[in-house]
Write a protein that holds these residues in place. Structure first.
Motif, short mmCIF file in Angstrom:
data_model
loop_
_atom_site.label_atom_id
_atom_site.label_comp_id
_atom_site.label_asym_id
_atom_site.label_seq_id
_atom_site.Cartn_x
_atom_site.Cartn_y
_atom_site.Cartn_z
N SER A 76 -35.66 23.16 -13.16
CA SER A 76 -35.78 23.52 -11.83
C SER A 76 -36.53 22.34 -10.96
N LEU A 77 -37.09 21.47 -11.78
CA LEU A 77 -37.46 20.24 -10.99
C LEU A 77 -36.28 19.37 -10.44
N GLN A 94 -16.87 26.67 -19.54
CA GLN A 94 -18.22 26.94 -19.73
C GLN A 94 -18.96 27.34 -18.34
N ARG A 95 -18.23 26.89 -17.37
CA ARG A 95 -18.67 27.05 -15.93
C ARG A 95 -18.96 28.49 -15.56
N LEU A 100 -24.30 32.49 -14.31
CA LEU A 100 -24.99 33.67 -14.54
C LEU A 100 -26.65 33.51 -14.74
N VAL A 101 -26.94 32.12 -14.83
CA VAL A 101 -28.25 31.71 -15.27
C VAL A 101 -29.20 32.11 -14.17
N TRP A 105 -27.94 28.77 -9.70
CA TRP A 105 -26.80 28.03 -10.48
C TRP A 105 -25.47 28.56 -10.05
N LEU A 106 -25.64 30.00 -9.50
CA LEU A 106 -24.58 30.64 -9.02
C LEU A 106 -24.00 29.74 -7.67
#
Length: 500
Positions: A76-77, A94-95, A100-101, A105-106
């Motif tokens: 997150s940094l 994989q994208r 879904l993280v 990220w979405l």
């Protein structure tokens, strides 16, 4: 008797204390590590001013508050730009999982999406499309423009279009009704919203658009290069003329079983005068004649590829191709006829730059039209016949006038025999590549010594004229293609069953 002594816990007094491990060092210097991570976080987050070497008291308080999160999630940094650079290098498979993280990220995953196929028209009108995917450059609006009934049990599909159909719909011209496609006003509204939200749009697919809607896209999206129009007509092409940088254009006028529209010489002339940078043009189900094709050939001097799919051209249009100065590829797809008249003006000349001539699912039954086409394409290098009807020895013998052919591909041409193929191949002195697939009347046993010698000199050679014979030869000794005497072996007599 050999034995292995056990390791004792005795430590020599002459040796110093054991060296600490990396885990011990990280645990003891946890505060220093957090300080370094937090400094990296401040540097990546700050865009206007750089942080000082010693944080303020307020930052020290926030440092203690964010220590657990910083240590547990160091990713997150990273800044958005660094994460985007990392995510962009992952494969497409994989994208979707990465989105879904977290919400961040979405959002980042949405910024990586460049192409989308719209299925819900409200998703565009509400503006959610640009919030979710802000960097779109390729947009397909065709399926989203169709109104499919909720309980549709029939799915109608075509090479160019597909949609669900109501079981109670009329069998004739069902698509022309308003309940199956959005009206032009609604399409134009969506195009205005799309143009304002995607100023860098490069590729657009749309159906039932009007002149005003395309004019808005041309003004707001100057980088538009690829355009596909379904159900277009002459009046709609006035809006396309404003697209100065358009390079690839696909016009679909008539699609059997779906819709009908008319593109004539008037529309082709308007198109030629406005889109002078066209490199590739496809006319599907379009009408026209000699004058319309001539206007395109004279105005669009950069045109390199011309595709005619199921055309409705009037007789005599073929001679207009001689005005194309840079035409490199000519394709005929699903055409019932090449030219009705087969008229050719010998004073006009041929296409000196044409190198590729492709036929796919065409009816080649008019001898004069095919002879006229071969006279125009005397300098062609590559010829492809794929699943063409009417291509027998007599029709194929017309290709002997193409003296500079280097590559020939024949696939699913059942009327052509070995004799007809040999007469053309021996007349081509520069032939280097040959591909023959699924041509039933071309037999291995009929190959002459001259043709066999020619095959040995080819650089690229694929010979599979009879698929069934190859399959039978490949299954010899495997026990397959038998009656299954072992698999369906009788275990009992049917007469011994009760009630027999």
């Amino acid at each position: 008797m050999a034995f292995s002594p056990e390791k004792s816990n005795f430590r020599s007094p002459f040796k110093g204390p054991p060296s600490p491990s990396w885990n011990d060092l990280l645990l003891k210097n946890k505060k220093a590590l957090n300080h370094v991570l937090f400094t990296m976080h401040l540097q990546s987050r700050s865009n206007k001013q750089t942080p000082s070497s010693s944080p303020s008291p307020q930052l020290r308080k926030s440092l203690d508050f964010t220590l657990p999160s910083l240590v547990s999630d160091p990713i997150s940094l990273l800044s958005d730009q660094i994460l985007l650079s990392i995510l962009s290098k992952l494969p497409d498979s994989q994208r979707n999982c990465n989105s879904l993280v977290s919400k961040r990220w979405l959002y980042l995953q949405g910024r990586l999406v460049r192409s989308i196929k719209l299925l819900d028209w409200d998703f565009l009108v509400s503006g959610r499309l640009f919030i979710r995917f802000p960097n779109l450059i390729h947009v397909d609006l065709v399926n989203g423009s169709l109104i499919s009934p909720g309980n549709a049990g029939v799915f109608c599909s075509n090479r160019l279009l597909s949609s669900h159909v109501d079981c109670n719909a009329d069998a004739k011209d069902w698509f022309l009704k308003e309940r199956f496609v959005l009206p032009s006003d609604e399409i134009d509204k969506g195009l205005r919203i799309l143009a304002s939200g995607c100023p860098n749009l490069r590729r657009l697919l749309v159906v039932n658009a009007s002149e005003l809607g395309l004019l808005g896209v041309a003004e707001e999206c100057p980088t538009l290069q690829v355009l596909e129009l379904h159900r277009c007509n002459d009046q709609v092409l006035r809006g396309i003329a404003a697209c100065q940088n358009l390079q690839i254009l696909r016009l679909i006028g008539n699609v059997d079983g779906f819709y009908k529209s008319s593109v004539t010489d008037i529309g082709l002339t308007i198109l030629a005068q406005g889109c002078k940078r066209l490199v590739k043009l496809e006319l599907s189900g379009c009408e026209g004649s000699y004058e319309g094709i001539k206007a395109i050939a004279q105005c669009c001097q950069m045109l390199e590829e011309l595709i005619l799919r199921d055309h409705r051209m009037e007789g005599g249009w073929l001679s207009a191709l001689s005005y194309c100065e840079n035409l490199n590829t000519l394709r005929f797809m699903s055409c019932k006829s090449i030219d009705h008249y087969g008229w050719f003006d010998e004073d006009v000349g041929s296409c000196p730059t044409l190198e590729r001539l492709h036929f796919e699912k065409c009816q080649l039954r008019n001898k004069e039209s095919l002879r006229t086409l071969f006279l125009l394409c005397q300098e062609v290098r590559e010829v492809i016949f794929h699943n063409c009807w009417g291509l027998d020895n007599e029709m194929f013998s017309l290709s002997t006038g193409l003296r500079r052919v280097k590559s020939l591909c024949l696939e699913s041409c059942s009327l052509l025999t070995t004799e007809g193929l040999e007469s053309a191949l021996l007349s081509w002195k520069e032939i280097q590549s040959l591909k023959v697939i699924s041509c039933g009347n071309i037999k291995d046993s009929e190959i002459s010594p001259a043709l066999s010698t020619l095959f040995s000199t080819l650089k690229d050679f694929q010979w599979r004229p009879d698929t069934k014979s190859l399959l039978s030869a490949g299954l010899v000794g495997t026990g397959m293609r038998k009656r299954g005497s072992k698999l369906f072996k009788k275990t009992c007599d049917w007469k011994s069953l009760p009630g027999a």
